[in-house]
Design a protein around this motif. Structure first.
Motif, PDB file in Angstrom:
ATOM      1  N   LYS A 107     -15.412   9.845 -18.704  1.00 36.76           N
ATOM      2  CA  LYS A 107     -14.296  10.105 -17.791  1.00 36.76           C
ATOM      3  C   LYS A 107     -12.968  10.204 -18.531  1.00 36.76           C
ATOM      4  CE  LYS A 107     -16.472   8.016 -13.765  1.00 36.76           C
ATOM      5  NZ  LYS A 107     -16.377   6.970 -12.722  1.00 36.76           N
ATOM      6  N   GLY A 108     -12.900   9.598 -19.719  1.00 36.37           N
ATOM      7  CA  GLY A 108     -11.654   9.628 -20.465  1.00 36.37           C
ATOM      8  C   GLY A 108     -11.468  10.850 -21.315  1.00 36.37           C
ATOM      9  N   PRO A 194       1.792   8.884 -25.790  1.00 34.64           N
ATOM     10  CA  PRO A 194       1.111   7.715 -26.370  1.00 34.64           C
ATOM     11  C   PRO A 194      -0.387   7.697 -26.088  1.00 34.64           C
ATOM     12  CG  PRO A 194       3.178   7.055 -25.350  1.00 34.64           C
ATOM     13  CD  PRO A 194       2.948   8.484 -24.952  1.00 34.64           C
ATOM     14  N   GLN A 195      -0.769   8.052 -24.851  1.00 40.33           N
ATOM     15  CA  GLN A 195      -2.192   8.079 -24.512  1.00 40.33           C
ATOM     16  C   GLN A 195      -2.927   9.166 -25.279  1.00 40.33           C
ATOM     17  OE1 GLN A 195       0.420   7.726 -22.374  1.00 40.33           O
ATOM     18  NE2 GLN A 195      -0.296   7.194 -20.307  1.00 40.33           N
ATOM     19  N   ILE A 196      -2.280  10.329 -25.446  1.00 41.57           N
ATOM     20  CA  ILE A 196      -2.915  11.440 -26.169  1.00 41.57           C
ATOM     21  C   ILE A 196      -3.134  11.055 -27.633  1.00 41.57           C
ATOM     22  CG2 ILE A 196      -2.617  13.810 -26.961  1.00 41.57           C
ATOM     23  CD1 ILE A 196      -0.971  14.282 -24.370  1.00 41.57           C
ATOM     24  N   LEU A 197      -2.113  10.491 -28.257  1.00 38.13           N
ATOM     25  CA  LEU A 197      -2.240  10.099 -29.658  1.00 38.13           C
ATOM     26  C   LEU A 197      -3.309   9.022 -29.813  1.00 38.13           C
ATOM     27  CD1 LEU A 197       1.502   9.989 -30.804  1.00 38.13           C
ATOM     28  CD2 LEU A 197      -0.122  11.896 -30.896  1.00 38.13           C
ATOM     29  N   ASN A 198      -3.349   8.096 -28.884  1.00 36.01           N
ATOM     30  CA  ASN A 198      -4.373   7.056 -28.929  1.00 36.01           C
ATOM     31  C   ASN A 198      -5.759   7.645 -28.729  1.00 36.01           C
ATOM     32  OD1 ASN A 198      -5.219   4.122 -28.832  1.00 36.01           O
ATOM     33  ND2 ASN A 198      -5.884   4.776 -26.792  1.00 36.01           N
ATOM     34  N   SER A 206       2.870  10.326 -37.850  1.00 35.29           N
ATOM     35  CA  SER A 206       2.246  11.323 -38.734  1.00 35.29           C
ATOM     36  C   SER A 206       2.673  12.748 -38.393  1.00 35.29           C
ATOM     37  CB  SER A 206       0.728  11.225 -38.643  1.00 35.29           C
ATOM     38  OG  SER A 206       0.287  11.615 -37.342  1.00 35.29           O
ATOM     39  N   GLU A 207       2.405  13.657 -39.336  1.00 37.84           N
ATOM     40  CA  GLU A 207       2.668  15.080 -39.097  1.00 37.84           C
ATOM     41  C   GLU A 207       1.786  15.610 -37.980  1.00 37.84           C
ATOM     42  OE1 GLU A 207       1.862  19.054 -41.682  1.00 37.84           O
ATOM     43  OE2 GLU A 207       3.075  17.513 -42.662  1.00 37.84           O
ATOM     44  N   GLU A 208       0.574  15.072 -37.879  1.00 35.09           N
ATOM     45  CA  GLU A 208      -0.330  15.502 -36.809  1.00 35.09           C
ATOM     46  C   GLU A 208       0.255  15.176 -35.438  1.00 35.09           C
ATOM     47  OE1 GLU A 208      -2.492  15.144 -40.535  1.00 35.09           O
ATOM     48  OE2 GLU A 208      -1.291  13.689 -39.438  1.00 35.09           O
ATOM     49  N   ALA A 209       0.887  14.012 -35.345  1.00 35.66           N
ATOM     50  CA  ALA A 209       1.507  13.633 -34.077  1.00 35.66           C
ATOM     51  C   ALA A 209       2.645  14.587 -33.719  1.00 35.66           C
ATOM     52  CB  ALA A 209       2.038  12.194 -34.162  1.00 35.66           C
TER      53      ALA A 209
END
Length: 362
Positions: A107-108, A194-198, A206-209
């Motif tokens: 579901k996540g 924050p939820q997406i990065l987590n 980071s550069e990815e973030a």
């Protein structure tokens, strides 16, 4: 560095399709667009190749999907097991139970764990705003990037015999489409960063973030005057947006490259073809963990198919888009700096990379 999530998503697609002739997304395409062939650029990221030069083989059986890397050892491949538990387990065949890559589809959304010290793998691609978003000024990186600079040209130069230095080599953005049901379960908004990065185990510093934040920011900002824009996080949503603007009698095309090369001189040959109408939906692939396309529709766009031949004899069937009204673009946009023209004065054209697509009426 590579984006390790992508092969796993390809395996998920295989699992989903194990008992069907086509993926659900392909079924949706055929139901909405039965008379429109799917371009290769879409097929490539909908059903990424799992066979490479190392003779990787895929076996689909009742127990799941086994991908053998062709190293000559039984069990040395990658095994995908679909069970009744938390998701899909991909085992890298290194002989240790639990040492593979675990893909949880719940579901996540989608999470990927490589089994190496509990760390997830996420590697982003590129940085900076897309040259196909016209409200931004060119960055220093773009001004010194041969591939970004070379794509722009003036419509008056679209003549047989015109020579251009171009690079049609693929970049490293191999992100695959997720089925809409899965992509819709993953947050995609600035207030959910924050939820997406987590979710993807990305370091916030980071550069990815930054890549993730920039892509979402571009998608959320309003378009320029006369532009209707939408970020498609699945092929189904791209189909829905494009057909809502153009109807279902459409042609979907992308640049086709006979073979990849480094930058070289290409010559326009006879057979330049203007596609129907002066409106189109153009969809540009963004930098993101899975395939996201920035799609926009304007009434001041002309699309062309342009045959090119390289200095080495290679053939490219290139798609180009010309914008006849650039008055609302940022005056410091890359195109104006490269072509030495001002906004709203002349049509500005650009080639499309081979993983971008154009929708036009038939």
């Amino acid at each position: 560095m590579e984006f390790h999530l992508l092969p796993i998503l390809a395996l998920i697609s295989i699992v989903v399709a194990a008992s069907h002739a086509a993926l659900p997304t392909e079924v949706y395409w055929n139901s909405v667009l039965p008379n429109t062939p799917m371009p290769k650029s879409i097929r490539d990221i909908l059903r990424p190749d799992v066979t490479d030069d190392k003779s990787t083989s895929v076996n689909v059986g009742k127990g799941g999907v086994n991908v053998n890397a062709g190293k000559g050892k039984q069990g040395g491949g990658t095994t995908v097991v679909v069970g009744k538990g938390s998701g899909v387990n991909v085992h890298a065949g290194k002989g240790k139970s639990g040492g593979g890559t675990n893909v949880g589809v719940g579901k996540g959304g989608v999470s990927v764990n490589t089994g190496h010290k509990g760390k997830h793998v996420y590697v982003g691609v590129g940085k900076g705003y897309s040259p196909f978003v016209y409200k931004y000024a060119a960055s220093e990186d773009q001004l010194h990037d041969d591939r970004s600079v070379a794509i722009f040209f003036l419509e008056k130069n679209m003549q047989p015999g015109t020579k251009m230095e171009l690079n049609f080599k693929s970049d490293q953005n191999l992100a695959a489409f997720l089925p809409r049901q899965i992509s819709n379960s993953i947050p995609f908004s600035s207030d959910k960063i924050p939820q997406i990065l987590n979710h993807f185990s990305v370091n916030p510093d980071s550069e990815e973030a930054e890549t993730i934040k920039e892509t979402i920011k571009e998608c959320e900002q309003a378009g320029i005057k006369g532009e209707e824009k939408y970020c498609a996080t699945s092929l189904e949503s791209m189909i829905d947006f494009s057909t809502s603007k153009l109807g279902k009698s459409v042609q979907v095309i992308s640049t086709e490259v006979e073979k990849e090369t480094q930058k070289q001189e290409y010559t326009i040959t006879s057979g330049v073809k203007k596609l129907a109408g002066d409106k189109a939906v153009v969809c540009h692939k963004q930098n993101y963990p899975y395939a996201v396309f920035y799609c926009h529709k304007t009434e001041t766009t002309r699309a062309y198919m342009i045959p090119l031949v390289g200095a080495d004899g290679s053939i490219v069937k290139a798609v180009a888009v010309c914008h006849t009204d650039t008055s609302a673009w940022n005056p410091k946009h890359l195109a104006f700096q490269v072509l030495k023209v001002k906004p709203g004065t002349v049509p500005v054209c650009h080639f499309l990379p081979k993983d971008h697509v154009v929708w036009v009426p038939k």
